[in-house]
Design a protein around this motif. Sequence first.
Motif: not given
Ligand code: ATP
Length: 314
Positions: A59-61, A100-104, A106-108, A140-142
Amino acid sequence: MRSYRLIAPAKINLYLEIIGSRADGYHELAMILQSIDLSDEIDIHAASTENIRVYCDHPQVPTDQTNLVYKAAALMAQEFPRAYSNFGGVDITIKKHIPVAAGLAGGSTNAAAVLVGIDLLWNLGLTQSELEEFGASLGSDVPFCIGGGTAIATGRGEQLSPLQSLDNLHLVLGKYRSLEVSTPWAYKTYRQQFGINYIQDSEGLAARTSAFHSEGMVKAILNQDTGKIVQELHNDLEKVVLPAYPQVLQLRELFASQTGVLGTMMSGSGPSVFAIVESLTQAEIVKQRIREAISDDDLELFVTHTIKHGIKIV
Ligand code: ATP
């Protein structure tokens, strides 16, 4: 129809130091990034249409053009228009396991997987450094997420120097499901509170970056010295995130007080917190004790470990 399945691991920051400001508005950083065995699965299929379509049931993606995987595919289509018109569009399905949005990152890491997947799907034959260069324009993390393992990351995080891999360091990781920390907020707040200490001149920034390559955490990793690694854990963003998020501070303090925990730190801009533990058995015990101490279903806990690789093709 051709398709690939890719494993996209998360990362943690063993070290994150904010050195100063850059002319492009980003921060100049000195970091140690580490891949962990907590991964999303990315399926990428050649589509019969010329569209890029993203599927994800988390739901957050988002599944529109704001998803980083969409941006990665659109970048490849723009860079390789002939391959795009020959092979057509792509359908990308994300199976999320990384919070999601965890500092891990995920999106990158999802975006990194799409770069690797499209390179294969369109027979582009790109090198890792070419893929990293495309990755840097997405986030930057990609670039790190492509090769993964253990690496020094400087600049805004895109300049990588691989280190000897820290394989199989045992970890417990905690993240409150509904708690999100905005990365831009964390850096902006840090600038407001600590910007006065930034190194301003480019020579000073370069000197700090080069000194970092031979300092404590880097040495500890080269020596594979877990005792030293846990002493050198550092994250400047804790200074702004922990006071603003008492739940994260409480989790970190609880980890620190557990028998068997060698060191603990927030990852990236949080709110994930990880603990380095002596063994897999200790990790399970620590997870259980935290679960008993914090009886909140919103808290997700993972037992995991460090790994040597980034994106993997299944
Ligand atoms: P980073 O550690 O690189 O700052 P993060 O782990 O804190 O990233 P992400 O999980 O990448 O954060 O999610 C950050 C935001 O990006 C979320 O609000 C999400 O809705 C959005 N987002 C866009 N694409 C994705 C994806 N493929 N996976 C997860 N989140 C995504």
